[in-house]
Design an enzyme around this catalytic site. Structure first.
Site: not given
Length: 205
Positions: A8-10
């Site tokens: 996931v990016s965050k």
């Protein structure tokens, strides 16, 4: 063995890998063989991806939920899969635009071959644009490469300072914003201009 990778990016808790985890487990991946990163896809430093790739052995299959979970861009993706293929490792993408990729099957290899061809085409386009840009710059009297860190003013200041017995080289480099190597490439310890320094200030040109 099936090994799964999730991303996931965050890392602030606003995104989770729950969906990816569920899909990978449903595909047969053992919970102990899941690797997870919380980082942007453009970020090079993804330690769990590195660990995942190291853990893969011949006849293993890497499974990802979507293609964009794996590579930073098309070229990065192609390089990863080429490396896996050379090691006898398969790749299976479960959903999304890359769902047809399963390098353990003939049709999946064909699809990836198209991806690889597109990546090569992209590299050639970038190379052609770079060459054309350099040719255009040369036609305008400019040369490619990084600009000098030393300006005429910096070279003159360095020459005047180097000739003084109390000059501290470290402090001078810090003031000029250059390394010792760059400084000595332009000016001698006694303050005389070397060829690179002469070039910057325009002597002999």
């Amino acid at each position: 063995m099936l090994i799964g990778y999730m991303r996931v990016s965050k890392a602030d808790g606003s995104q989770t890998t729950d969906l990816q985890r569920g899909e990978l487990l449903a595909a047969g991946v053992d919970p102990t063989q899941l690797y997870e990163d919380k980082a942007s896809g453009k970020q090079e430093d993804r330690p769990q991806l590195a660990n995942c790739l190291k853990a893969l052995r011949s006849d293993d299959t890497l499974i990802v939920w979507k293609l964009d979970r794996l590579g930073r861009d098309l070229r990065h993706l192609v390089n990863i899969v080429h490396d896996l293929t050379d090691r006898g490792v398969g790749l299976n993408v479960l959903t999304g635009q890359g769902a047809a990729i399963d390098t353990t099957t003939a049709s999946g290899k064909l699809v990836f071959g198209i991806f690889a061809a597109l990546a090569e085409f992209e590299r050639e386009l970038i190379s052609e644009r770079t060459k054309a840009g350099l040719a255009s710059a040369r036609a305008r009297g400019r040369r490619g490469g990084r600009p000098y860190k030393m300006t005429p003013a910096k070279v003159r200041l360095a020459a005047a300072s180097m000739g003084q017995p109390g000059t501290k080289i470290g402090e001078l480099c810090k003031e000029l914003g250059v390394t010792r190597q760059t400084l000595y490439r332009h000016v001698s310890p006694t303050g005389e201009l070397r060829p690179d320094g002469q070039k910057v200030v325009g002597i002999g040109t």
